[in-house]
Design a protein around this motif. Structure first.
Motif, mmCIF file in Angstrom:
data_model
loop_
_atom_site.group_PDB
_atom_site.id
_atom_site.type_symbol
_atom_site.label_atom_id
_atom_site.label_comp_id
_atom_site.label_asym_id
_atom_site.label_seq_id
_atom_site.Cartn_x
_atom_site.Cartn_y
_atom_site.Cartn_z
ATOM 1 N N PRO A 1 0.830 -1.207 0.000
ATOM 2 C CA PRO A 1 0.000 0.000 0.000
ATOM 3 C C PRO A 1 0.867 1.261 0.000
ATOM 4 O O PRO A 1 1.840 1.371 0.748
ATOM 5 C CB PRO A 1 -0.796 -0.131 1.310
ATOM 6 N N GLY A 2 0.516 2.195 -0.864
ATOM 7 C CA GLY A 2 1.276 3.436 -0.971
ATOM 8 C C GLY A 2 2.337 3.418 -2.044
ATOM 9 O O GLY A 2 2.843 4.478 -2.425
ATOM 10 N N ASN A 3 2.688 2.231 -2.548
ATOM 11 C CA ASN A 3 3.656 2.148 -3.650
ATOM 12 C C ASN A 3 3.010 2.565 -4.961
ATOM 13 O O ASN A 3 1.787 2.521 -5.119
ATOM 14 C CB ASN A 3 4.189 0.732 -3.802
ATOM 15 N N LEU A 4 3.874 2.965 -5.920
ATOM 16 C CA LEU A 4 3.384 3.231 -7.263
ATOM 17 C C LEU A 4 2.805 1.958 -7.872
ATOM 18 O O LEU A 4 3.271 0.844 -7.607
ATOM 19 C CB LEU A 4 4.519 3.735 -8.152
ATOM 20 N N SER A 5 1.797 2.123 -8.697
ATOM 21 C CA SER A 5 1.207 0.965 -9.378
ATOM 22 C C SER A 5 2.231 0.324 -10.309
ATOM 23 O O SER A 5 3.095 0.994 -10.862
ATOM 24 C CB SER A 5 -0.010 1.393 -10.201
ATOM 25 N N ASP A 6 2.120 -0.982 -10.469
ATOM 26 C CA ASP A 6 2.924 -1.695 -11.452
ATOM 27 C C ASP A 6 2.052 -2.735 -12.136
ATOM 28 O O ASP A 6 0.994 -3.128 -11.620
ATOM 29 C CB ASP A 6 4.158 -2.334 -10.810
ATOM 30 N N ALA A 7 2.473 -3.181 -13.310
ATOM 31 C CA ALA A 7 1.659 -4.081 -14.119
ATOM 32 C C ALA A 7 1.499 -5.446 -13.473
ATOM 33 O O ALA A 7 0.427 -6.061 -13.548
ATOM 34 C CB ALA A 7 2.268 -4.240 -15.510
ATOM 35 N N ASN A 8 2.554 -5.953 -12.825
ATOM 36 C CA ASN A 8 2.473 -7.268 -12.197
ATOM 37 C C ASN A 8 1.427 -7.275 -11.092
ATOM 38 O O ASN A 8 0.545 -8.149 -11.050
ATOM 39 C CB ASN A 8 3.827 -7.675 -11.603
ATOM 40 N N SER A 9 1.536 -6.319 -10.169
ATOM 41 C CA SER A 9 0.605 -6.260 -9.047
ATOM 42 C C SER A 9 -0.816 -6.000 -9.529
ATOM 43 O O SER A 9 -1.776 -6.603 -9.027
ATOM 44 C CB SER A 9 1.034 -5.162 -8.073
ATOM 45 N N THR A 10 -0.967 -5.118 -10.505
ATOM 46 C CA THR A 10 -2.292 -4.817 -11.030
ATOM 47 C C THR A 10 -2.887 -6.034 -11.728
ATOM 48 O O THR A 10 -4.069 -6.363 -11.541
ATOM 49 C CB THR A 10 -2.224 -3.621 -11.999
ATOM 50 N N GLY A 11 -2.073 -6.721 -12.524
ATOM 51 C CA GLY A 11 -2.561 -7.915 -13.203
ATOM 52 C C GLY A 11 -3.000 -8.988 -12.231
ATOM 53 O O GLY A 11 -4.057 -9.616 -12.398
ATOM 54 N N LEU A 12 -2.207 -9.223 -11.173
ATOM 55 C CA LEU A 12 -2.560 -10.233 -10.185
ATOM 56 C C LEU A 12 -3.841 -9.849 -9.448
ATOM 57 O O LEU A 12 -4.695 -10.711 -9.171
ATOM 58 C CB LEU A 12 -1.417 -10.417 -9.194
ATOM 59 N N ALA A 13 -3.985 -8.576 -9.116
ATOM 60 C CA ALA A 13 -5.193 -8.122 -8.428
ATOM 61 C C ALA A 13 -6.421 -8.279 -9.310
ATOM 62 O O ALA A 13 -7.489 -8.713 -8.849
ATOM 63 C CB ALA A 13 -5.029 -6.666 -7.990
ATOM 64 N N VAL A 14 -6.306 -7.932 -10.588
ATOM 65 C CA VAL A 14 -7.424 -8.088 -11.524
ATOM 66 C C VAL A 14 -7.818 -9.559 -11.635
ATOM 67 O O VAL A 14 -9.003 -9.909 -11.631
ATOM 68 C CB VAL A 14 -7.070 -7.500 -12.900
ATOM 69 N N SER A 15 -6.834 -10.456 -11.693
ATOM 70 C CA SER A 15 -7.123 -11.890 -11.756
ATOM 71 C C SER A 15 -7.851 -12.348 -10.505
ATOM 72 O O SER A 15 -8.779 -13.168 -10.567
ATOM 73 C CB SER A 15 -5.828 -12.686 -11.936
ATOM 74 N N ALA A 16 -7.444 -11.825 -9.342
ATOM 75 C CA ALA A 16 -8.121 -12.181 -8.093
ATOM 76 C C ALA A 16 -9.572 -11.715 -8.102
ATOM 77 O O ALA A 16 -10.469 -12.430 -7.624
ATOM 78 C CB ALA A 16 -7.374 -11.576 -6.904
ATOM 79 N N LEU A 17 -9.816 -10.533 -8.636
ATOM 80 C CA LEU A 17 -11.189 -10.031 -8.719
ATOM 81 C C LEU A 17 -12.029 -10.907 -9.637
ATOM 82 O O LEU A 17 -13.181 -11.236 -9.331
ATOM 83 C CB LEU A 17 -11.181 -8.581 -9.213
ATOM 84 N N PHE A 18 -11.456 -11.308 -10.768
ATOM 85 C CA PHE A 18 -12.167 -12.223 -11.662
ATOM 86 C C PHE A 18 -12.495 -13.530 -10.939
ATOM 87 O O PHE A 18 -13.601 -14.061 -11.049
ATOM 88 C CB PHE A 18 -11.327 -12.518 -12.909
ATOM 89 N N ALA A 19 -11.524 -14.071 -10.215
ATOM 90 C CA ALA A 19 -11.725 -15.340 -9.516
ATOM 91 C C ALA A 19 -12.850 -15.238 -8.495
ATOM 92 O O ALA A 19 -13.646 -16.177 -8.327
ATOM 93 C CB ALA A 19 -10.432 -15.770 -8.830
ATOM 94 N N ALA A 20 -12.932 -14.100 -7.813
ATOM 95 C CA ALA A 20 -13.918 -13.914 -6.751
ATOM 96 C C ALA A 20 -15.256 -13.384 -7.268
ATOM 97 O O ALA A 20 -16.125 -13.041 -6.467
ATOM 98 C CB ALA A 20 -13.362 -12.956 -5.703
ATOM 99 N N ASN A 21 -15.417 -13.337 -8.591
ATOM 100 C CA ASN A 21 -16.648 -12.823 -9.201
ATOM 101 C C ASN A 21 -16.928 -11.371 -8.800
ATOM 102 O O ASN A 21 -18.085 -10.965 -8.653
ATOM 103 C CB ASN A 21 -17.855 -13.701 -8.833
ATOM 104 N N ALA A 22 -15.852 -10.614 -8.599
ATOM 105 C CA ALA A 22 -15.969 -9.180 -8.340
ATOM 106 C C ALA A 22 -15.526 -8.469 -9.614
ATOM 107 O O ALA A 22 -14.331 -8.326 -9.861
ATOM 108 C CB ALA A 22 -15.094 -8.775 -7.154
ATOM 109 N N ASP A 23 -16.463 -8.066 -10.438
ATOM 110 C CA ASP A 23 -16.178 -7.515 -11.757
ATOM 111 C C ASP A 23 -15.132 -6.399 -11.678
ATOM 112 O O ASP A 23 -15.379 -5.353 -11.075
ATOM 113 C CB ASP A 23 -17.465 -6.984 -12.371
#
Length: 408
Positions: free
Chosen positions: A145-167
């Motif tokens: 938390p507080g770090n600049l966004s990066d593609a790896n972290s963003t991609g993993l988070a998006v995948s987690a949202l997909f997995a949890a059915n959180a659009d």
């Protein structure tokens, strides 16, 4: 530009994720303190930097291989979750959570593991809420938390949202949703043709360049995928490169295809694997990025384009997994093997040897097997009975015919 501290952190992170040693110890360095591995954790190495990461991969891979992980293994992972819903990279038993050290990568993988296992909705919901709370103003995520966004972290988070059915399209911060937060990291039509579709690690410094692991993990999220990847969709065609001919903006729905086309070209150019490039070091094969690239291509419906990478990873498996002693590498390779519908037995045996023995096989498979055996047995006995009855009936009929006609 990247600061020296950030370069060092990036180098260490890349080394950990790629299964490459960060560097030799100095001759006058003190002897390492013996590591006591917590009960239920997979692997014998120091879990400080990757405990939750490797455990999440291990549990997800075992589930993909139709095994039910031990309660102690699942309990260790759920016990690492902090009260606010996030996971750190590792938390010693009894230690308090430090919100600044909670880790978006660990949290994203833990959420995917618990969704795959089922029965942990409260922990999943808390993890998703933590991801929503730590989303940055540009719609993405940083490592902590507080770090600049990066593609790896963003991609993993998006995948987690997909997995949890959180659009992910509905998870937004400051008006920018998660999918739009991922998109700026992808090189588009303004880039050189051979770089189009790739993902950069971060956007600071003005100039962005393709990054192998960022491209592979970003591609999975752009394709709507998460772990474990299933191989149910087959396009039977190569992924389409970004169409930049007419000058119109590329629809977001084609981001995954563009990333797949980039990964396919890179795999072909480097002997079916991706390369790890570190500041001041010679490029070397990147096992982790190659594995995520294969998973992304399979998710996108392109198993044929992933086949060469799967073959290469299989051939190099012993080197990458350190002969089956590295739990994160072993689990990741098992996930790739499962998605590619290859033989998972050897890797399953290696992974289960690194932690608590699974409780058994998936109950859905157990339920189907006895029924099939029972039905097959009944069919065989029925055929035997019918055959005997036909034989007896035929003998009786022939006997009657002979009594009526002695010349027969």
């Amino acid at each position: 530009m990247l600061t020296a501290a950030r370069l060092g952190a990036a180098a260490l992170s890349a080394a950990l994720l790629a299964g490459v040693a960060a560097g030799p110890a100095l001759a006058d360095s003190p002897a390492p303190t013996p590591v006591t591995v917590p009960e239920g954790l997979y692997g014998k190495g120091d879990p400080t930097y990757d405990g939750v990461w490797r455990q999440s991969l291990a549990l997800t891979a075992l589930k993909a291989a139709k095994l039910v992980p031990a309660d102690s293994a699942v309990g260790w992972l759920t016990g690492q979750q902090c009260e606010d819903g996030g996971w750190p990279s590792y938390r010693a038993a009894g230690a308090a959570c430090d919100p600044k050290k909670e880790d978006s990568n660990a949290t994203a993988l833990a959420v995917q593991a618990l969704v795959a296992l089922g029965g942990h909705q409260d922990a999943v919901d808390k993890g998703v809420n933590w991801l929503k709370a730590t989303q940055t103003a540009d719609g993405g995520w940083g490592y902590n938390p507080g770090n600049l966004s990066d593609a790896n972290s963003t991609g993993l988070a998006v995948s987690a949202l997909f997995a949890a059915n959180a659009d992910p399209a509905s998870v937004a911060k400051a008006g920018t949703n998660a999918l739009d937060g991922l998109r700026p990291f992808q090189l588009g039509c303004a880039a050189r043709p051979e770089e189009r579709g790739s993902f950069a690690y971060q956007l600071e410094g003005g100039t962005i360049a393709p990054n192998a692991l960022a491209s592979a993990q970003g591609a999975l999220a752009a394709a709507g995928g998460y772990l474990p990847v299933a191989s149910s969709v087959h396009a039977d065609t190569a992924p389409k490169a970004l169409d930049c001919a007419n000058g119109s903006p590329v629809p977001r729905t084609l981001d995954g295809e563009g990333a797949g086309a980039y990964l396919t070209a890179q795999l072909a150019a480097n002997g079916n694997h991706l390369m790890l490039t570190m500041p001041g070091a010679d490029p070397k094969p990147d096992y982790t990025a190659t594995a995520w690239a294969a998973l992304s291509l399979i998710q996108g419906g392109h198993p044929q384009q992933a086949a060469g990478a799967v073959d290469w990873l299989t051939q190099q498996g012993a080197t990458w997994t350190k002969n089956g002693t590295d739990p994160a590498a072993t689990a990741t390779l098992l996930l790739v093997t499962s998605a590619a519908q290859r033989d998972t037995a050897p890797l399953t045996g290696e992974l289960t040897a690194l932690g608590p023995a699974p409780k058994g096989t998936d109950s859905s498979d157990q339920a189907a097997a006895p029924a099939k055996k029972k039905n097959d047995g009944f069919g065989q006995y029925w055929l035997i009975i019918v055959g005997l009855l036909v034989g007896i009936g035929g003998g009786v009929l022939l006997s009657l015919q002979r009594k009526r006609n002695p010349n027969l």
